[in-house]
Write a protein that holds these residues in place. Sequence first.
Motif, mmCIF file in Angstrom:
data_model
loop_
_atom_site.group_PDB
_atom_site.id
_atom_site.type_symbol
_atom_site.label_atom_id
_atom_site.label_comp_id
_atom_site.label_asym_id
_atom_site.label_seq_id
_atom_site.Cartn_x
_atom_site.Cartn_y
_atom_site.Cartn_z
ATOM 1 N N GLY A 204 -2.512 5.975 -1.321
ATOM 2 C CA GLY A 204 -3.850 4.945 -0.738
ATOM 3 C C GLY A 204 -4.427 3.591 -2.130
ATOM 4 O O GLY A 204 -4.451 2.977 -1.740
ATOM 5 N N LEU B 255 0.407 -1.137 -0.005
ATOM 6 C CA LEU B 255 0.251 0.037 -0.148
ATOM 7 C C LEU B 255 0.499 1.064 0.179
ATOM 8 O O LEU B 255 1.772 1.842 0.827
ATOM 9 N N LYS C 18 1.976 4.219 1.295
ATOM 10 C CA LYS C 18 0.983 5.296 2.628
ATOM 11 C C LYS C 18 1.463 6.768 1.947
ATOM 12 O O LYS C 18 0.269 7.671 2.439
#
Length: 643
Positions: free
Chosen positions: A628, A582, A584
């Motif tokens: 995201g 992911l 961040k």
Amino acid sequence: MFDKILIANRGEIACRVMETAQSMGVACVAVYSDADVSAKHVAMADEAVHIGGAAPAESYLRGDAIIEAARRTGAQAIHPGYGFLSENPDFVEAVEAAGLTFIGPSADAIRKMGLKDAAKALMEKAGVPVVPGYHGDNQDPEHLSGAADAIGYPVLIKAVAGGGGKGMRLVEKPADFASALDSARGEARTAFGNDAVLVEKYVAKPRHIEVQVFGDGTHAVHLFERDCSLQRRHQKVIEEAPAPGMTEEMRAAMGQAGVRAAEAIGYKGAGTVEFIVDASDGLRPDRFWFMEMNTRLQVEHPVTEAITGVDLVEWQLRVAAGESLPMQQEDLTIDGHAFEARLYAEDVPKGFLPATGTLTHLEFPWQCRADSGVRAGDTISPWYDPMIAKVVVHGPTRAVALATLSRALQDTQVGGTVTNLAFLGALARHQGFMSGDVDTGLIGRDIDALVQDPAPEPRHKVAAAMMSLGLVEPLEDAGFTLWAPLHRAVQVAWGGEAVDLDVQVEGPDRQIWQVGEARIVSERRQGEWIVGGQPMPAVSVSGSTVTVFDAYGLEFEVIDPLDRDAGAAGDTNVIEAPMPGLVKAVFAEQGQAVKEGDRLAILEAMKMEHSLLAARDGVVAEVLASAGSQVEAGAALVRLEEE
């Protein structure tokens, strides 16, 4: 005793709990995520229930789904393992509200030890020595900085809800405090949803020694100590029991402190009281301080089992079922010495970067107990901790046990992913560690020597080539006939460097190899191949990848001479995701000038944050990902303008 329990976990700890429970005649229910449909713990269980998606928040952290699975299958109790929900008091209360038994301490005990600051205050009242520091509620940065000044540098900033080294920063001078505080809080917020911190004195030559305790809710005993000082970035690497250099006086003092800590909170089940020890003047009973209590079974519990002969999971089940403590303090003794090494899928030379991959081969030697949640053919998933196994050995003395560990690591065979085997092997042979002169800074001080990759010898390259060409089998099986030329060429690559090999086959039992300037003879003697004067090591082949199981595993790529790719140097223009994860945060903007080493993005994977840095000075041409975003390994995140 229970008839059936549910294990609210995965991997090696789920398998470990099942082994004991099933040996006691207790049926086991497994739970699994989308990523674990074919996992080892699912195959071992008597029943298995699917509980959600691959992400822990969608599966192993869903207390409601786990409790429903237990009720639906008729399980009477839930064993949490460690991690996930094992120290979540709300989950404990929900389990009990559903009429089930939680195999572990009470919610109240977990809460009392769950926040480091409150736990330290409670331990002071119980007469347990505590490290000097600030554990208050005032989280104003200036107040925390003032507390650090009063304690005296160096200091440690630690997340109050922390564990596993997350949310922890060492600060050596006042000028670095503010940035370290921001970094620790950010990591703590991500890992625990709580960015509160405490500040405490940093011990100059610290040893991490912990005491295994076990209680029945009223009384407690200790099962002696474990030394967990061999750490990297506050994460344990090799643990041992008992602690080297431990005196009977200090063992008694630490054991009594551990029992006082457990009894102060009415502890029930297995727990660990962790202490920081100042070893600058040997081990002294006035130089150890409480750090925290882990209200669960520890990863390193097997070394305690090895020296005491106690099965801690059996004790957990028996006490949770209402039995009293199986043994009293005077019944417990130490037999010999034990070590545990944590074997991970990680790329050590690349900064211990967690790795993924499918295990093409996995085999452990007879000298060790290997607690593992994976098998050959299983995939190391990016969703969870990349542990492959815990390699555990026991011997009558520390020297014998350590020699056994060294041998067991050499003989462990893992194919399909990079591992930290060579790193563990280097630690087992480290002179300071061998002499027992350990502290938590040992790895950091000697990191360059410890992370050196083993270099393959010509005989290793020959072994890889022999297997890839089928020359280990009889000639007719390898595609040779009496009328075919008995000369072949092959190219193998290791670490990005390719080498040409030529072989002259002189018969079914003899081959002459040319590897650069080296001439290697391979001969079959009494059914065994001797390569370069030494027995041929075990070799595993998966596609074009050949793994030679010597020097902790050497992975070669066999290159088809008709399809060779000249390749290219690494592209410094593009910053790529080194693994699935992911995104961040992204710090780069189009047109921004950056310097080599500047942090351009943060990737969250394997429960850790990884900073992605600029490989050179340049100007950002394009930002290809946003915070995201879920990305795959190799995905381009930032591109710099061409030089």
